[in-house]
Write an enzyme that holds these catalytic residues in place. Structure first.
Site, PDB file in Angstrom:
ATOM      1  N   ARG A 113       0.811  -1.219   0.000  1.00  0.00           N
ATOM      2  CA  ARG A 113       0.000   0.000   0.000  1.00  0.00           C
ATOM      3  C   ARG A 113       0.843   1.267   0.000  1.00  0.00           C
ATOM      4  NH1 ARG A 113      -4.993  -0.623   3.999  1.00  0.00           N
ATOM      5  NH2 ARG A 113      -3.376  -0.154   5.508  1.00  0.00           N
ATOM      6  N   GLU A 168       2.511  -5.952  14.240  1.00  0.00           N
ATOM      7  CA  GLU A 168       1.592  -6.135  15.365  1.00  0.00           C
ATOM      8  C   GLU A 168       0.936  -7.509  15.335  1.00  0.00           C
ATOM      9  OE1 GLU A 168      -0.666  -3.349  12.477  1.00  0.00           O
ATOM     10  OE2 GLU A 168       1.390  -3.786  12.988  1.00  0.00           O
TER      11      GLU A 168
END
Length: 177
Positions: A62, A99
């Site tokens: 992205r 994460e």
């Protein structure tokens, strides 16, 4: 907020429990599909960026969608930072923790001239793993990191603080959530 930032925020949707339970994914596809929103995002990123830049690095996948147009707007080159096995030739690699897992990024060893001024552009700053890994690649290239610009900063995850402690910055975010 400004009109542009309000427009950008309105075109980002939350997807709960993606890519795994407990993670809220920031889906930018509605933003990308809206030409006014996409243009506003690029303009805001350019407005936050250092003007003294030779090369903009964008991370797969992205980050590519923002780094390329930002580079063009700044009159700088664009260098893709890719996942392993995607670049031919000799690469530098850097592994990091996300994460929700771990990953590795690579860049061509000859992608940036030593001493070049580099801006990192990405879509989201969360735990800072991706940016820290890319900053390490900039160092391996012998270039100078002059800043980090992101579309969205997820402040609760502490990425900016981690970058500050690592001496990486300045960090600029269009939206801080």
């Amino acid at each position: 907020m400004t009109y542009r930032k309000d427009l950008i925020a309105s075109l980002i949707r939350d997807v709960p429990d993606f890519p795994e339970p407990g993670v809220t994914f920031k889906d930018i596809t509605p933003l990308l599909a809206n030409p006014n929103g996409y243009a506003a995002a690029i303009s805001e990123l350019v407005d936050t960026a250092s003007r003294d830049v030779d090369v903009v690095l964008g991370m797969e996948a992205r980050g590519f969608m923002f780094a390329g147009p930002v580079a063009l707007s700044l009159g700088a080159g664009f260098v893709p930072v890719r996942k392993p096995g995607k670049l031919p030739g000799d690469v530098y690699s850097q592994s990091f923790v996300l994460e929700y897992g771990s990953a590795t990024l690579t860049v061509h060893q000859d992608a940036v001239q030593p001493g070049s001024k580099v801006l990192i552009v990405d879509d989201v700053l969360a735990t800072a793993g991706t940016v820290r890994a890319t900053a390490s690649l900039v160092e391996q290239l012998g270039a100078e990191l002059v800043g980090v610009s992101v579309l969205i900063e997820l402040s609760a995850l502490g990425g900016r603080e981690k970058l500050d402690r690592a001496g990486i910055g300045p960090v600029n975010a269009v939206l801080t959530i």
